[in-house]
Each structure stands twice: as structure tokens, then as C-alpha cells.
Design an enzyme around this catalytic site. Structure first.
Site, PDB file in Angstrom:
ATOM      1  N   GLY A 104      -8.262  -8.291  -1.017  1.00  0.00           N
ATOM      2  CA  GLY A 104      -8.472  -9.255  -0.026  1.00  0.00           C
ATOM      3  C   GLY A 104      -7.178 -10.474  -0.340  1.00  0.00           C
ATOM      4  O   GLY A 104      -6.118 -10.227  -0.930  1.00  0.00           O
ATOM      5  N   ARG A 114       0.753  -1.173   0.045  1.00  0.00           N
ATOM      6  CA  ARG A 114      -0.051   0.208  -0.027  1.00  0.00           C
ATOM      7  C   ARG A 114       0.815   1.258   0.057  1.00  0.00           C
ATOM      8  O   ARG A 114       0.448   2.329  -0.644  1.00  0.00           O
ATOM      9  CB  ARG A 114      -0.939   0.032   1.221  1.00  0.00           C
ATOM     10  N   GLY A 129     -12.900  -4.014   0.797  1.00  0.00           N
ATOM     11  CA  GLY A 129     -14.480  -3.686   1.172  1.00  0.00           C
ATOM     12  C   GLY A 129     -14.777  -2.567   0.292  1.00  0.00           C
ATOM     13  O   GLY A 129     -15.754  -2.533  -0.299  1.00  0.00           O
ATOM     14  N   LYS A 146     -18.705 -16.248   3.249  1.00  0.00           N
ATOM     15  CA  LYS A 146     -20.296 -16.055   3.396  1.00  0.00           C
ATOM     16  C   LYS A 146     -20.932 -15.637   2.273  1.00  0.00           C
ATOM     17  O   LYS A 146     -20.423 -14.557   1.502  1.00  0.00           O
ATOM     18  CB  LYS A 146     -20.382 -15.031   4.701  1.00  0.00           C
TER      19      LYS A 146
END
Length: 395
Positions: free
Chosen positions: A353, A34, A376, A199
Site C-alpha cells: 500500500g 508489479r 490486503g 481506520k
């Protein structure tokens, strides 16, 4: 969005919201990805003759916490920029919006690179406190948002200050929005989306938004077991969201009506516990024995997924195929990642991710057209088509 092409930063003090939310261990940065991603924007502004004031969050501190200070980032940033970086922070008196910090910023010579401490040391940061945003705005004459990984947060350092100062998207922010916008709005077909992770509920919005746009969708990871159980399969003690079974049936029905191919694993690597070195067996994905759970896609699934992807012109990948952090259950993720990376002439995007970690583990991150820095944020952009940070730059 207004971009850096519209900004002449010469002689200006530019406040830059970066994403330096990096992993630390024993006070040292463990992954510089990053930090490196921000360098093109920072070098461009410096070459124009700007003075830079950089700020970021790190972790989730509750007030000032020296263990979550950005101090360890300064020497790493110095190395990447090839010039000195002045760190202002490390004490409760030198938080980003304090008067003491403002005095030091104003006293810095032109052309300086200043790194402030963790914005989450400020109580009003996550509440988007307008008074805090005003204090941030005193630190610069112009604002540049280059923290795509935070652009889905309506926080004071992201959207609050953007509505006060003349504001622009940095190069990283611009590239993220362009690349993810391409898979959203004008993807070349055949277009495949590969989704993994734990999920279904985390990806519902993305699935529903992308389903009408795609040729096919591959679903792996633990989220696949909710779909397999919804079809009547036996999944042992694999992770399942029982409250999402009807949703899974509805999504499969809608995919069929739209002519979208929806592929689920046909076999899995199963184990009785999530533990390195534990005995494993290959089982049919819809006939997992009691006491066993699927922890990775099996070899037949990996082969079928790779074959389906052949000839694709656009591929979006978000989420691992199994418990990727353990080598015993990483092979499915790596196989799918390699199949995507080797596609000829395709526009391929990794949506942040664990998928990024997989690409790095393969040593093939540079083979993808775009590797997103925001997990996200990328999911929210794919679901909603915009982000609070984008809206603030457009206001």
C-alpha cells in the site's frame, strides 16, 4: 508450498497467475512495479523451455470493458522480458476462458509468451466458479501462482485452477510468504510494528495477532485518533471511529499487561480542511482545537518514533502516518520510513500500500529487506497466518 525448485517446466505449457493489476492512464501503464516483480519467475520458466500463458485481473469491470483490458501491459512486459509477448484479448470473444482463446493458445509455437485478457471479464471469476476453473485449466499443463496480491482471494484464477492442475508457487509468492512468515513466527527482537492508515477496524486482526509477539507498536495516521480519544484526548474534527473506542481502550490495557510499548503521536500537523496549500498548525495530539483535524504526525512524534526504533532487529511497517498523498502532510510518513530504512542489521518489511509509495518517494525502497506487493494480502496473512492461495497450493 510446492515451489519452482520442484518443477521441471521443459516442454510444458505453464499457466501463470500474475498480478498485473497496474494503474492505467490514457491507455498507458503508470507504474511497472508489479510487472517487473513477475519477471524472475517468468525468465526462469522460459530458460527451462516452457511456453507461458499469463493471466491476471485489472480493476473491477462488470463484464467486458475495453478500458480495463490488459492490452497496454503486453509492450511493457516485452520490454522487461526482452522477447515478444502475444496478447490474446481486446474483444468480447477473446476472454480468457473462451473457445477462441483456447484455439489460439493451442496454436502458439513452443517457447511463446502469451498474455490473456482480464480474468474479471469472466462472470464466474470472483465466485470461484468450478466450471470456469476447468476452462482455465485447459490452457496449461501446470499452474504457477505468482500473484501474491491476489492470494487472499478465493477466485477461480487463484484457488480454483490450483486445485485442478499440478500447482507451484512462483518466486515472488515464495518470497512474500517467507518474509511475512518471518515477522509472524520467528522475529528477532527487539521487534517493532509501525501501523498507520485511516481506520482501526482495518487493522484489528493484525494488532491482536501481533501484540503478543512484539516489543513495541507505533500507531500513527488517522487510526491514532481513536486511541487518543479513548484516553480522553480532544481531537477536534479528526477522523475517529467512535464505535471502536472501547476496543482501543482494551487493546491499550492488554498491551500494558503484556509489557508491550504502545506509542501514539504527541503532536500533529493540523489543518481545517484536507487541501493542498491550506494553512497548517502544529498542535498537541490530545488537544486539537475545534474545527481542526490532525492530518500528519508532528515533528516531536516523528522524532520519538525514530528514537524508539533505534536498535530494533525486526520492523514491520504498514500504513502512512498522515494524508501522505499530499506533500503538506507527507513529512511524518517520510521521516518514519527513513528511520526504518536506516536501521543497521535489522530485518525490515513494508506491508504493501501507501507505505511502499512512501519508500519509493524517498528513493529508499531498496533499503528495506522486503517490500510486499500485496496490501490486503499481507494484512490478511499477518492476521490469519495463511491465505486461500497458500492453502490451494498445499492441497
Amino acid at each position: 508450498m510446492r515451489t519452482l525448485n520442484e518443477l521441471n517446466a521443459s516442454g510444458q505449457r505453464v499457466l501463470v497467475r500474475v498480478d498485473f493489476n497496474v494503474p492505467l492512464k490514457d491507455g498507458a501503464v503508470q507504474d511497472e512495479t508489479r510487472i517487473a516483480a513477475a519477471v524472475p519467475t517468468l525468465k526462469h520458466l522460459l530458460e527451462q523451455g516452457a511456453t507461458l500463458v499469463l493471466f491476471s485481473h485489472l480493476g473491477r469491470p462488470k463484464g467486458f470493458d475495453p478500458a480495463q483490458s490488459l492490452a497496454p501491459v503486453a509492450p511493457v512486459l516485452e520490454k522487461h522480458l526482452g522477447r515478444p509477448v502475444t496478447f490474446i484479448g481486446g474483444t468480447p470473444e477473446l476472454t480468457p476462458a473462451s473457445e477462441a482463446t483456447l484455439e489460439r493458445v493451442e496454436a502458439a509455437p513452443p517457447g511463446s509468451v502469451i498474455l490473456l485478457d482480464n480474468v474479471r471479464f469472466e462472470a464466474g471469476e470472483e465466485k470461484n466458479d468450478p466450471q470456469l476453473a476447468q476452462k482455465y485449466a485447459r490452457l496449461g499443463q501446470v499452474f504457477v501462482l505468482d500473484a501474491f496480491g491476489s492470494a487472499h482471494r478465493a477466485h477461480a484464477s487463484v484457488t480454483g485452477v490450483a486445485r485442478i492442475l499440478p500447482s507451484y508457487a512462483g518466486f515472488l509468492m515464495e518470497k512474500e510468504v517467507e518474509s511475512l512468515g518471518r515477522v509472524l513466527h520467528n522475529p528477532e527482537k527487539p521487534y517493532w510494528v509501525v501501523l498507520g492508515g485511516a481506520k482501526v477496524s482495518d487493522k484489528i486482526g493484525v494488532i491482536e495477532n501481533l501484540l503478543p509477539r512484539v516489543t513495541g507498536m507505533i500507531i500513527g495516521g488517522a487510526m491514532a485518533f481513536t486511541f487518543i480519544k479513548a484516553q480522553g484526548g480532544q481531537v477536534g474534527k479528526s477522523l475517529v471511529e467512535d464505535d471502536r473506542l472501547e476496543l482501543a481502550r482494551d487493546l491499550m490495557r492488554r498491551a500494558g499487561e503484556m509489557g508491550v510499548r504502545l506509542l501514539l503521536p504527541v503532536d500533529v500537523v493540523a489543518a481545517q480542511k484536507i487541501e493542498a496549500g491550506t494553512p497548517t498548525r502544529i498542535m498537541p495530539a490530545n488537544a486539537i482545537e475545534e474545527g481542526w483535524m490532525g492530518l500528519d504526525i508532528g515533528p516531536e512524534s516523528a522524532k520519538a518514533f525514530a528514537e524508539a526504533l533505534q536498535g530494533a532487529k525486526t520492523v514491520l511497517w504498514n500504513g502512512p502516518m498522515g494524508v501522505f498523498e499530499m506533500d503538506d502532510f507527507a513529512q511524518g510518513t517520510l521521516a518514519v520510513g527513513e528511520a526504518i530504512a536506516r536501521l543497521e542489521g535489522a530485518f525490515t518489511v513494508i506491508g504493501g500500500g501507501d507505505s511502499v509509495a512512501a519508500a519509493n518517494k524517498l528513493g529508499m525502497a531498496d533499503k528495506f529487506s522486503h517490500v510486499s506487493t500485496g496490501g490486503g494480502a499481507s494484512l490478511e496473512l499477518l492476521e490469519l497466518g495463511t491465505l486461500p492461495g497458500i492453502e490451494a497450493l498445499n492441497s
